[in-house]
Design a protein around this motif. Structure first.
Motif, mmCIF file in Angstrom:
data_model
loop_
_atom_site.group_PDB
_atom_site.id
_atom_site.type_symbol
_atom_site.label_atom_id
_atom_site.label_comp_id
_atom_site.label_asym_id
_atom_site.label_seq_id
_atom_site.Cartn_x
_atom_site.Cartn_y
_atom_site.Cartn_z
ATOM 1 N N ARG A 81 -32.274 33.120 41.436
ATOM 2 C CA ARG A 81 -31.908 34.573 41.779
ATOM 3 C C ARG A 81 -32.060 34.874 43.396
ATOM 4 N NH1 ARG A 81 -33.948 39.493 38.328
ATOM 5 N NH2 ARG A 81 -32.093 38.467 36.958
ATOM 6 N N LEU A 82 -30.977 35.335 43.952
ATOM 7 C CA LEU A 82 -30.869 35.449 45.319
ATOM 8 C C LEU A 82 -31.180 36.821 45.855
ATOM 9 C CD1 LEU A 82 -27.658 33.171 46.351
ATOM 10 C CD2 LEU A 82 -30.065 32.495 45.960
ATOM 11 N N SER A 83 -31.715 37.155 46.872
ATOM 12 C CA SER A 83 -31.767 38.466 47.390
ATOM 13 C C SER A 83 -31.173 38.810 48.645
ATOM 14 C CB SER A 83 -33.311 38.526 47.520
ATOM 15 O OG SER A 83 -34.091 38.678 46.649
ATOM 16 N N THR A 84 -30.853 39.782 49.054
ATOM 17 C CA THR A 84 -30.175 40.375 50.113
ATOM 18 C C THR A 84 -31.198 40.268 51.359
ATOM 19 O OG1 THR A 84 -30.450 42.708 49.666
ATOM 20 C CG2 THR A 84 -28.144 41.510 49.356
ATOM 21 N N TYR A 87 -35.610 45.857 52.217
ATOM 22 C CA TYR A 87 -35.985 46.079 50.854
ATOM 23 C C TYR A 87 -35.366 45.166 49.901
ATOM 24 C CZ TYR A 87 -37.145 50.186 53.587
ATOM 25 O OH TYR A 87 -37.777 50.776 54.671
ATOM 26 N N SER A 88 -34.451 44.439 50.331
ATOM 27 C CA SER A 88 -33.890 43.103 49.488
ATOM 28 C C SER A 88 -33.428 44.127 48.098
ATOM 29 C CB SER A 88 -35.081 42.211 49.176
ATOM 30 O OG SER A 88 -35.341 41.547 50.306
ATOM 31 N N TYR A 89 -32.604 44.928 48.291
ATOM 32 C CA TYR A 89 -32.235 45.709 46.993
ATOM 33 C C TYR A 89 -31.204 44.944 46.366
ATOM 34 C CZ TYR A 89 -33.552 50.197 49.460
ATOM 35 O OH TYR A 89 -34.152 51.181 49.944
ATOM 36 N N GLN A 90 -30.356 44.097 46.616
ATOM 37 C CA GLN A 90 -29.315 43.542 45.661
ATOM 38 C C GLN A 90 -29.870 42.179 45.241
ATOM 39 O OE1 GLN A 90 -25.434 42.891 47.724
ATOM 40 N NE2 GLN A 90 -24.594 41.859 45.649
ATOM 41 N N LYS A 91 -29.568 41.666 43.906
ATOM 42 C CA LYS A 91 -30.124 40.496 43.301
ATOM 43 C C LYS A 91 -28.706 39.900 42.888
ATOM 44 C CE LYS A 91 -34.450 41.269 44.034
ATOM 45 N NZ LYS A 91 -35.242 40.612 45.010
ATOM 46 N N VAL A 92 -28.731 38.605 42.958
ATOM 47 C CA VAL A 92 -27.617 37.684 42.502
ATOM 48 C C VAL A 92 -27.900 36.627 41.848
ATOM 49 C CG1 VAL A 92 -25.486 36.598 43.094
ATOM 50 C CG2 VAL A 92 -25.800 38.726 44.387
ATOM 51 N N LEU A 128 -27.209 36.538 51.498
ATOM 52 C CA LEU A 128 -27.915 36.181 50.500
ATOM 53 C C LEU A 128 -28.907 34.925 50.540
ATOM 54 C CD1 LEU A 128 -25.417 37.092 47.611
ATOM 55 C CD2 LEU A 128 -27.446 38.251 47.939
ATOM 56 N N TYR A 129 -30.028 34.921 50.235
ATOM 57 C CA TYR A 129 -30.828 33.742 50.327
ATOM 58 C C TYR A 129 -31.788 33.704 49.128
ATOM 59 C CZ TYR A 129 -34.814 36.435 52.450
ATOM 60 O OH TYR A 129 -35.985 37.305 52.207
ATOM 61 N N ASN A 138 -39.126 33.281 41.559
ATOM 62 C CA ASN A 138 -39.080 31.955 40.920
ATOM 63 C C ASN A 138 -39.370 31.971 39.463
ATOM 64 O OD1 ASN A 138 -40.730 31.470 43.690
ATOM 65 N ND2 ASN A 138 -38.681 30.800 43.709
ATOM 66 N N ASN A 139 -38.527 31.141 38.736
ATOM 67 C CA ASN A 139 -38.891 30.717 37.380
ATOM 68 C C ASN A 139 -39.984 29.575 37.217
ATOM 69 O OD1 ASN A 139 -38.949 29.735 34.730
ATOM 70 N ND2 ASN A 139 -36.904 30.683 34.342
ATOM 71 N N PHE A 140 -41.221 30.013 37.283
ATOM 72 C CA PHE A 140 -42.237 29.121 37.139
ATOM 73 C C PHE A 140 -42.366 28.153 35.980
ATOM 74 C CE2 PHE A 140 -43.449 32.140 40.612
ATOM 75 C CZ PHE A 140 -43.833 31.483 41.574
ATOM 76 N N THR A 141 -41.726 28.418 34.890
ATOM 77 C CA THR A 141 -41.938 27.681 33.801
ATOM 78 C C THR A 141 -40.912 26.635 33.972
ATOM 79 O OG1 THR A 141 -42.486 29.754 32.557
ATOM 80 C CG2 THR A 141 -41.482 27.952 31.494
#
Length: 246
Positions: free
Chosen positions: A101-104, A108-113, A138-139, A144-147
């Motif tokens: 999952r990327l954030s802007t 506030y990192s509103y967008q997630k991709v 986006l970065y 994170n998916n820790f599983t």
């Protein structure tokens, strides 16, 4: 614990373009991808204004730093195994098909991709465009998916210092040269660089710097920082691989 005492307003600037000295000594893990048209590496500050310590006891850390000032810790952990596993080749082999999952890159990192890790690394992991807005950048950091990534994260050794009343929550990220997010608040925490380097800018909670929440870190460094009076400049330092910055 008075959490408010430890709040800091933070700005961080990533770069994967590590200096030649670091390339010779430790390698860049395959993350440095030079090519035509790539911008020059972000310069380091003239003088680091954050104290560095390699001989710090836990008692002194709590008494002198934990609730009042930042400090850079050196030589407290050995994450060489984790570092080896974080090379570009190994991460793509292990997690290339995993969805991240990327954030802007705005305050506030509103967008997630969501997209496959391999697609992010091969198509989107490039140096920051100095004229792009934060909501267009986006970065991969946090979320994170820790599983799914447990086979990697189990090899990470955190610094041996913790604070009573706090529960650790780790974030793992990879970003291109010159990328980062504008100023934002943080309570207790630490950051460790595995490859490359990260330049930090910090203000105390009572001081609010001038910044645009949707302009990139690189734009602030280019347009606002040079005009700051010395008295208005933040604490700043560049953290290299192996150093821990709480």
């Amino acid at each position: 614990m008075a959490l408010g005492v430890r709040l800091l307003l933070l700005l961080a600037l990533w770069t994967l373009a590590v200096p030649a000295r670091s390339l010779r000594e430790a390698g860049d893990g395959g993350w440095r991808r030079p090519g035509p048209g790539a911008p020059a590496a972000v310069a380091e500050e003239e003088r680091c204004t954050v104290e560095r310590r390699a001989d710090l006891s836990y008692a002194e850390f709590v008494q002198r730093y934990a609730f009042s000032r930042p400090v850079i810790l050196q030589g407290l952990t050995d994450n060489s195994r984790f570092r080896d596993l974080c090379s570009r080749q190994r991460l793509l082999a292990l997690f290339g098909d995993s969805v991240v999952r990327l954030s802007t890159a705005n305050t506030y990192s509103y967008q997630k991709v969501d997209l496959p890790f391999q697609e992010y690394v091969e198509q989107m992991l490039h140096p920051q465009d100095p004229f792009s807005m934060g909501n267009d950048t986006l970065y991969f950091f946090g979320d994170n998916n820790f599983t799914e990534w447990a086979s990697l994260f189990q090899h990470y050794s955190p610094p041996p210092f913790s604070l009573l009343g706090t529960i650790p929550a780790y974030s793992f990220g990879i970003a291109g040269a010159g990328s980062g997010v504008p100023f934002h608040w943080h309570g207790p925490g630490f950051s460790e660089v595995i490859y490359g380097r990260k330049r930090w800018f910090l203000y105390p909670p009572a001081k609010t710097p001038e910044f645009h929440p949707n302009k990139t870190t690189l734009a602030w460094l280019r347009d606002t920082y040079p005009a700051l009076a010395l008295s208005a400049r933040p604490l700043e330092c560049t953290i290299h691989a192996g150093a821990v910055f709480p």
